[in-house]
Design a protein around this motif. Structure first.
Motif, PDB file in Angstrom:
ATOM      1  N   SER A   1      10.933  52.575 -23.925  1.00 57.98           N
ATOM      2  CA  SER A   1       9.824  52.168 -23.047  1.00 57.98           C
ATOM      3  C   SER A   1       8.620  51.802 -23.547  1.00 57.98           C
ATOM      4  N   GLY A   2       8.475  51.722 -25.280  1.00 63.93           N
ATOM      5  CA  GLY A   2       7.505  50.523 -25.579  1.00 63.93           C
ATOM      6  C   GLY A   2       6.546  50.282 -25.615  1.00 63.93           C
ATOM      7  N   ASN A   3       5.182  49.954 -25.361  1.00 70.18           N
ATOM      8  CA  ASN A   3       3.869  48.828 -25.281  1.00 70.18           C
ATOM      9  C   ASN A   3       4.223  48.291 -26.233  1.00 70.18           C
TER      10      ASN A   3
ATOM     11  N   ASP B   1       6.229  60.673 -23.198  1.00 71.92           N
ATOM     12  CA  ASP B   1       7.335  62.215 -23.194  1.00 71.92           C
ATOM     13  C   ASP B   1       8.064  61.344 -22.146  1.00 71.92           C
ATOM     14  N   ASP B   2       7.461  61.441 -20.212  1.00 76.83           N
ATOM     15  CA  ASP B   2       7.579  61.762 -19.059  1.00 76.83           C
ATOM     16  C   ASP B   2       8.162  60.829 -19.188  1.00 76.83           C
ATOM     17  N   LEU B   3       9.618  61.907 -19.023  1.00 75.67           N
ATOM     18  CA  LEU B   3      11.073  60.893 -18.000  1.00 75.67           C
ATOM     19  C   LEU B   3      10.674  59.582 -17.623  1.00 75.67           C
ATOM     20  N   VAL B   4      10.445  60.296 -16.096  1.00 75.93           N
ATOM     21  CA  VAL B   4       9.944  59.059 -14.772  1.00 75.93           C
ATOM     22  C   VAL B   4       8.540  58.082 -16.249  1.00 75.93           C
ATOM     23  N   ASN B   5       8.293  58.266 -16.443  1.00 74.95           N
ATOM     24  CA  ASN B   5       6.962  57.142 -17.019  1.00 74.95           C
ATOM     25  C   ASN B   5       7.945  56.206 -18.002  1.00 74.95           C
ATOM     26  N   GLN B   6       8.266  57.178 -18.483  1.00 72.39           N
ATOM     27  CA  GLN B   6       9.523  56.066 -19.562  1.00 72.39           C
ATOM     28  C   GLN B   6      10.122  55.389 -18.400  1.00 72.39           C
TER      29      GLN B   6
ATOM     30  N   LYS C   1      15.060  61.904  -9.503  1.00 69.27           N
ATOM     31  CA  LYS C   1      16.178  60.843  -9.600  1.00 69.27           C
ATOM     32  C   LYS C   1      15.357  60.257  -7.786  1.00 69.27           C
ATOM     33  N   THR C   2      14.622  61.129  -7.304  1.00 70.72           N
ATOM     34  CA  THR C   2      13.335  60.316  -5.702  1.00 70.72           C
ATOM     35  C   THR C   2      12.284  59.586  -6.697  1.00 70.72           C
ATOM     36  N   GLU C   3      11.814  60.034  -7.940  1.00 71.35           N
ATOM     37  CA  GLU C   3      10.679  60.052  -8.477  1.00 71.35           C
ATOM     38  C   GLU C   3      11.236  58.104  -9.086  1.00 71.35           C
TER      39      GLU C   3
ATOM     40  N   SER D   1      13.735  58.374 -31.916  1.00 71.70           N
ATOM     41  CA  SER D   1      13.919  60.202 -31.150  1.00 71.70           C
ATOM     42  C   SER D   1      12.966  60.634 -30.407  1.00 71.70           C
ATOM     43  N   LYS D   2      11.508  59.741 -30.536  1.00 76.88           N
ATOM     44  CA  LYS D   2      10.988  60.201 -28.532  1.00 76.88           C
ATOM     45  C   LYS D   2      11.412  59.732 -27.576  1.00 76.88           C
ATOM     46  N   GLY D   3      12.065  58.719 -27.255  1.00 77.70           N
ATOM     47  CA  GLY D   3      12.569  58.389 -25.995  1.00 77.70           C
ATOM     48  C   GLY D   3      13.745  59.272 -25.128  1.00 77.70           C
ATOM     49  N   LYS D   4      13.615  58.816 -24.166  1.00 73.39           N
ATOM     50  CA  LYS D   4      14.576  59.845 -22.961  1.00 73.39           C
ATOM     51  C   LYS D   4      15.249  58.851 -21.982  1.00 73.39           C
ATOM     52  N   VAL D   5      15.079  57.324 -22.425  1.00 72.83           N
ATOM     53  CA  VAL D   5      15.638  56.289 -21.808  1.00 72.83           C
ATOM     54  C   VAL D   5      15.145  54.862 -22.733  1.00 72.83           C
TER      55      VAL D   5
END
Length: 132
Positions: free
Chosen positions: A36-38, A46-51, A90-92, A119-123
């Motif tokens: 999710s990097g810029n 750090d938010d899963l949905v944002n990533q 899942k809905t988000e 290591s900060k990545g969730k997706v």
């Protein structure tokens, strides 16, 4: 663009397609795993949905650079570090998906992993697309 194959002898897929047939004459494009990097490679959330949203955007940017778009993506692999959170949200995640891909779904695999390159990545999402 693609012929989606969801045979009646398999369950009805939700969020993916069982098989995809690519029309003749398309060039195959492999998209490396996108975090999710810029533009500087920095993960801003750090938010899963944002990533997840940013990963989708980054995949699309690579495909768009080759003249394609969401409809050119035939296959995705999604790597998730927190599967229980993925299921809870899942809905988000579906809202983020539909904002970028509409109702279309490529062939897809979701894999639970211990850790990603950052290591900060969730997706992390990798893809295969077919462009002109």
């Amino acid at each position: 663009m693609f012929e989606m194959i969801n045979p009646p002898t398999r369950h009805n897929p939700s969020g993916y397609t069982h098989g995809v047939i690519v029309p003749e004459g398309k060039r195959m494009m492999f998209i490396s795993g996108q975090l999710s990097g810029n533009v500087h490679g920095v993960l801003e959330s750090d938010d899963l949905v944002n990533q997840f949203s940013s990963c989708l955007d980054n995949v699309l940017k690579v495909v768009e650079a080759a003249g394609g778009g969401a409809k050119n993506i035939a296959k995705m692999k999604v790597f998730i570090t927190d599967f229980p959170e993925y299921h809870r949200r899942k809905t988000e995640i579906a809202v983020a998906w539909h904002a970028r891909f509409g109702e279309g779904f490529p062939s897809m695999t979701i894999i639970d992993v211990k850790q990603l390159f950052d290591s900060k990545g969730k997706v992390e999402i990798e893809a295969v697309a077919f462009v002109n």
